[in-house]
Design a protein around this motif. Structure first.
Motif, PDB file in Angstrom:
ATOM      1  N   UNK A 111       0.850  -1.174   0.000  1.00 30.57           N
ATOM      2  CA  UNK A 111       0.000   0.000   0.000  1.00 30.57           C
ATOM      3  C   UNK A 111       0.900   1.244   0.000  1.00 30.57           C
ATOM      4  N   UNK A 112       0.434   2.328  -0.648  1.00 34.80           N
ATOM      5  CA  UNK A 112       1.235   3.559  -0.668  1.00 34.80           C
ATOM      6  C   UNK A 112       1.582   4.046   0.742  1.00 34.80           C
ATOM      7  N   UNK A 113       0.740   3.680   1.701  1.00 37.53           N
ATOM      8  CA  UNK A 113       0.950   4.119   3.082  1.00 37.53           C
ATOM      9  C   UNK A 113       1.848   3.168   3.869  1.00 37.53           C
ATOM     10  N   UNK A 114       2.413   2.151   3.221  1.00 34.72           N
ATOM     11  CA  UNK A 114       3.179   1.125   3.954  1.00 34.72           C
ATOM     12  C   UNK A 114       4.286   1.746   4.805  1.00 34.72           C
ATOM     13  N   UNK A 115       4.401   1.225   5.993  1.00 32.89           N
ATOM     14  CA  UNK A 115       5.383   1.708   6.958  1.00 32.89           C
ATOM     15  C   UNK A 115       6.801   1.779   6.371  1.00 32.89           C
ATOM     16  N   UNK A 116       7.183   0.767   5.590  1.00 32.58           N
ATOM     17  CA  UNK A 116       8.533   0.736   5.014  1.00 32.58           C
ATOM     18  C   UNK A 116       8.771   1.893   4.054  1.00 32.58           C
ATOM     19  N   UNK A 117       7.696   2.369   3.403  1.00 32.40           N
ATOM     20  CA  UNK A 117       7.836   3.459   2.425  1.00 32.40           C
ATOM     21  C   UNK A 117       7.688   4.832   3.065  1.00 32.40           C
ATOM     22  N   UNK A 118       6.988   4.886   4.191  1.00 29.03           N
ATOM     23  CA  UNK A 118       6.760   6.168   4.855  1.00 29.03           C
ATOM     24  C   UNK A 118       7.784   6.414   5.964  1.00 29.03           C
ATOM     25  N   UNK A 119       8.063   5.363   6.746  1.00 29.92           N
ATOM     26  CA  UNK A 119       8.864   5.543   7.954  1.00 29.92           C
ATOM     27  C   UNK A 119      10.134   4.699   7.950  1.00 29.92           C
ATOM     28  N   UNK A 120      10.490   4.202   6.770  1.00 32.68           N
ATOM     29  CA  UNK A 120      11.757   3.477   6.601  1.00 32.68           C
ATOM     30  C   UNK A 120      11.942   2.350   7.613  1.00 32.68           C
ATOM     31  N   UNK A 121      10.879   1.634   7.919  1.00 28.42           N
ATOM     32  CA  UNK A 121      11.020   0.429   8.743  1.00 28.42           C
ATOM     33  C   UNK A 121      11.508  -0.690   7.814  1.00 28.42           C
ATOM     34  N   UNK A 122      12.790  -0.811   7.728  1.00 24.79           N
ATOM     35  CA  UNK A 122      13.412  -1.711   6.755  1.00 24.79           C
ATOM     36  C   UNK A 122      14.831  -2.010   7.182  1.00 24.79           C
ATOM     37  N   UNK A 123      15.256  -3.236   6.968  1.00 25.97           N
ATOM     38  CA  UNK A 123      16.648  -3.579   7.206  1.00 25.97           C
ATOM     39  C   UNK A 123      17.021  -4.696   6.242  1.00 25.97           C
ATOM     40  N   UNK A 124      18.287  -4.900   6.060  1.00 27.54           N
ATOM     41  CA  UNK A 124      18.715  -5.903   5.082  1.00 27.54           C
ATOM     42  C   UNK A 124      20.048  -6.498   5.476  1.00 27.54           C
ATOM     43  N   UNK A 125      20.450  -7.523   4.724  1.00 29.07           N
ATOM     44  CA  UNK A 125      21.779  -8.091   4.857  1.00 29.07           C
ATOM     45  C   UNK A 125      22.407  -8.242   3.478  1.00 29.07           C
ATOM     46  N   UNK A 126      23.694  -8.315   3.441  1.00 28.84           N
ATOM     47  CA  UNK A 126      24.413  -8.565   2.198  1.00 28.84           C
ATOM     48  C   UNK A 126      25.336  -9.753   2.401  1.00 28.84           C
ATOM     49  N   UNK A 127      25.190 -10.756   1.547  1.00 28.35           N
ATOM     50  CA  UNK A 127      26.006 -11.973   1.661  1.00 28.35           C
ATOM     51  C   UNK A 127      26.316 -12.445   0.250  1.00 28.35           C
ATOM     52  N   UNK A 128      27.214 -13.394   0.155  1.00 27.30           N
ATOM     53  CA  UNK A 128      27.466 -13.991  -1.156  1.00 27.30           C
ATOM     54  C   UNK A 128      27.513 -15.500  -1.053  1.00 27.30           C
ATOM     55  N   UNK A 129      27.163 -16.147  -2.178  1.00 33.43           N
ATOM     56  CA  UNK A 129      27.385 -17.581  -2.292  1.00 33.43           C
ATOM     57  C   UNK A 129      28.399 -17.768  -3.429  1.00 33.43           C
ATOM     58  N   UNK A 130      29.402 -18.584  -3.145  1.00 35.95           N
ATOM     59  CA  UNK A 130      30.556 -18.708  -4.032  1.00 35.95           C
ATOM     60  C   UNK A 130      30.609 -20.096  -4.672  1.00 35.95           C
ATOM     61  N   UNK A 131      30.933 -20.158  -5.941  1.00 34.80           N
ATOM     62  CA  UNK A 131      31.191 -21.445  -6.581  1.00 34.80           C
ATOM     63  C   UNK A 131      32.695 -21.715  -6.518  1.00 34.80           C
ATOM     64  N   UNK A 132      33.046 -22.732  -5.762  1.00 36.53           N
ATOM     65  CA  UNK A 132      34.459 -23.015  -5.509  1.00 36.53           C
ATOM     66  C   UNK A 132      35.149 -23.740  -6.644  1.00 36.53           C
ATOM     67  N   UNK A 133      36.450 -23.764  -6.554  1.00 33.21           N
ATOM     68  CA  UNK A 133      37.263 -24.465  -7.546  1.00 33.21           C
ATOM     69  C   UNK A 133      37.160 -25.979  -7.397  1.00 33.21           C
ATOM     70  N   UNK A 134      36.590 -26.399  -6.269  1.00 32.30           N
ATOM     71  CA  UNK A 134      36.326 -27.828  -6.084  1.00 32.30           C
ATOM     72  C   UNK A 134      34.898 -28.186  -6.492  1.00 32.30           C
ATOM     73  N   UNK A 135      34.210 -27.230  -7.098  1.00 27.51           N
ATOM     74  CA  UNK A 135      32.863 -27.495  -7.600  1.00 27.51           C
ATOM     75  C   UNK A 135      31.767 -27.338  -6.559  1.00 27.51           C
ATOM     76  N   UNK A 136      32.124 -26.947  -5.347  1.00 36.22           N
ATOM     77  CA  UNK A 136      31.092 -26.848  -4.308  1.00 36.22           C
ATOM     78  C   UNK A 136      30.677 -25.388  -4.072  1.00 36.22           C
ATOM     79  N   UNK A 137      29.466 -25.234  -3.552  1.00 39.52           N
ATOM     80  CA  UNK A 137      28.930 -23.898  -3.240  1.00 39.52           C
ATOM     81  C   UNK A 137      29.177 -23.592  -1.769  1.00 39.52           C
ATOM     82  N   UNK A 138      29.616 -22.379  -1.493  1.00 36.44           N
ATOM     83  CA  UNK A 138      29.915 -21.995  -0.111  1.00 36.44           C
ATOM     84  C   UNK A 138      29.300 -20.649   0.274  1.00 36.44           C
TER      85      UNK A 138
END
Lengths: 394, 394
Positions: free
Chosen positions: B69-96
């Motif tokens: 909704x246009x009135x959503x708390x996240x858009x009006x009052x910045x109630x929002x948080x996040x994370x940043x991560x990565x998943x890696x394809x290794x040289x041994x063929x596995x995901x980490x």
């Protein structure tokens, strides 16, 4: 103020109006659902922007969900700002906006601070007028004077790149919700009983705004980060946080409103004081704040005013130490908070350092007189160049 | 850490998986569109929460717009948080995943700071594993080791009331975008030529974080408000802002990364220093930051290390005056910034007070060795309990 004129400026004359497929029934004024502040009118105005093309033609569309990518800048990096305004149905049957250009200009300042696109505030104002013209007649019928709708112009970054950068896409929307009438507003000069607002002073570990931050802009980030302290105040039975700043515990704002103190100086002279808008940008320059300053000067600080009311009106730093001392020595005559959403409310108590500072309500008649005057202006009982009349067809 | 357990906790075991109607083609690694950081994988995981019911069953759904909704708390009052991560394809063929529980725990702290609902970080981690298991095999094929996807868990307040209050509805979503490989990452120990990052010190009128604010939480409001200063740095040809704090111009962060300085003390001893995580909460406790501190201590500060590399690794306040003085006297050996998104990058220049402080790249081999070690761990060239292996079927 710098206004971006190309590419494509925001242009209210290009407004496209869509029909409302399913108009809602208007709720009764005493419908408890209204208290949720979720009850919108039928339509909103939207316009979108991108860096290359500029602004699209604004459109009147049914009020409803907007669609954003999960990565949208507004949701990830809080590139968002808003305004709060009201449209009033007057006792003369006309619709009024209160000093609305000021809000539109402030919205441009907030947008600039958060790196959202510029627009001509006059065009935003025209759009607001148009929305009121289309929506308000149904929601604020002429036979129900003294009612109001709350307007929320909002601008968000809709750029879907996760990169940390100035958004190259944005969305403007303007919508209105039904706002329950505050019980203390009395047009006929009566003093409705009012319990008074209770404020809890913020802890030193919680700061709303700081020099070099965004305290003077109406950006979302200022609000969400204040919720935790707000929750603590609520849990202790208070209504709002009194936001203090610095080691000398300066008063800045209360909740999301501006604050005024009425006290006697040590020489016995009456003063109405509010914290100043200084270069540190700790305080939002409220539309009601400035109006109260101007009105109070006009009503109480000229030589022709009767002695009992006469007082100095000033913007100056106010510390909690001063408030405490004035309370102890019987010089604290009143505290009140002002804002578009909640109007003018007297404060009955301030919690500070585990103590309670009680504040008399009605020790002077200044607040009552200011509220009465503002009410008269907003609801058309008194001529004023502070209001814009919204044109209604028919 | 307090974890809300009723009503309905976040429960990864209840994940519902929807089919992808229109899977995308995977882009070539050198596709210029990837630089936009808009290229998501096919699916995301979502879960919603409300105060009464708690968390819904999480769902895997096609990546696409969300509706608010246009009135959503996240858009009006910045109630929002996040994370940043990565998943890696290794040289041994596995995901980490790299120390992923840390990010999940930090996300809970950020959510708590911004009054969003709690969850068990272990459940979030399970969901992240599941998304990687479903999406990464296609987007990070086994024959393309050394590649990575960037993960963005996000939590927003979706409450549509305009009232200023703790949101009683929220949405969690986890999505991934293709992340262009940084050119300086070299798995085989070679030193790819690197131009070096150029930092412009923030003006006294621009402050990223403040005691009592949200600098230590990963909330959207920290980012949007930093864009203006970022734009000034970019316009002057710099890559990032070096965020300073206080009258003594303490170094805090650079852009959205943590920063380290390598210098000699006046007695000639080598030090690697980074600003501390103190009670003021000015600095985000980065996952790469803590890993670099731990690795550097392990690699450079034990008695068995060869003399040339031996150095003290410490968290301590660093002022611009100290950086300037060390540069003038030839004691500044290097500056580098670290973060999940942009890895480990050496700084070549700091603009400060109209002057340019040049920083040697490669004056010591510490950064090279740290980067190599981290790369080995992430891409499976070296055993480490810092990585989670993502299970892949087949």
């Amino acid at each position: 103020m710098a206004v971006e004129s190309s590419p494509g400026p925001l242009d209210a004359s290009r407004l496209e109006i869509k029909a409302v497929p399913n108009p809602k029934a208007t709720p009764d004024a005493d419908n408890p659902d209204l208290m949720s502040l979720k009850t919108s009118t039928d339509r909103m105005i939207t316009a979108s922007w991108n860096e290359e093309r500029g602004w699209t033609n604004p459109q009147v569309v049914p009020y409803g969900p907007i669609s954003l990518m999960p990565s949208a800048s507004a949701l990830q990096y809080a590139t968002q700002c808003f305004e709060g305004m009201k449209v009033f149905r007057g006792y003369d049957g006309r619709l009024r906006l209160f000093r609305p250009l000021y809000n539109c200009e402030r919205m441009l300042k907030s947008a600039t601070r958060i790196c959202l696109p510029a627009f001509d505030p006059q065009e935003l104002l025209k759009l607001i007028h148009k929305l009121c013209e289309l929506e308000a007649p149904k929601w604020l019928p002429k036979d129900k004077p003294g009612s109001a709708l709350y307007l929320r112009p909002t601008l968000i970054g809709s750029d879907s790149s996760l990169g940390f950068k100035v958004p190259d896409e944005a969305q403007l929307y303007i919508f209105m919700v039904y706002w329950p009438a505050p019980k203390s507003v009395t047009i006929n000069g009566g003093t409705a009983p009012q319990a008074g607002t209770r404020l809890l002073a913020s802890r030193t570990s919680a700061v709303r705004a700081w020099p070099g931050g965004t305290g003077a802009a109406k950006v979302g980030g200022n609000y969400g980060t204040a919720l935790m302290e707000h929750g603590i105040a609520k849990k202790q039975g208070y209504d709002q946080v009194l936001w203090l700043y610095g080691p000398d515990r300066q008063i800045t704002e209360a909740g999301a409103t501006n604050i005024f103190v009425i006290w006697k100086t040590s020489s016995g002279a009456l003063q109405i004081a509010t914290p100043p808008l200084d270069k540190d940008g700790l305080i939002l320059a409220g539309n009601i704040r400035r109006s109260i300053i101007e009105l109070a000067r006009d009503m109480f600080s000229t030589v022709t005013v009767n002695k009992e009311l006469q007082c100095e009106v000033l913007e100056r730093k106010i510390t909690m130490g001063e408030v405490e001392e004035s309370s102890r020595s019987g010089r604290l005559m009143g505290v009140f908070v002002v804002g578009t959403a909640f109007w003018i409310q007297e404060v009955s108590e301030i919690g500070f350092n585990g103590e309670s500072i009680k504040v008399n309500i009605g020790a002077t008649t200044h607040v009552l007189l200011l509220r009465e005057r503002m009410t008269e202006i907003m609801f058309g009982k008194r001529e004023s160049d502070w209001v814009d009349i919204v044109q209604e067809s028919g």
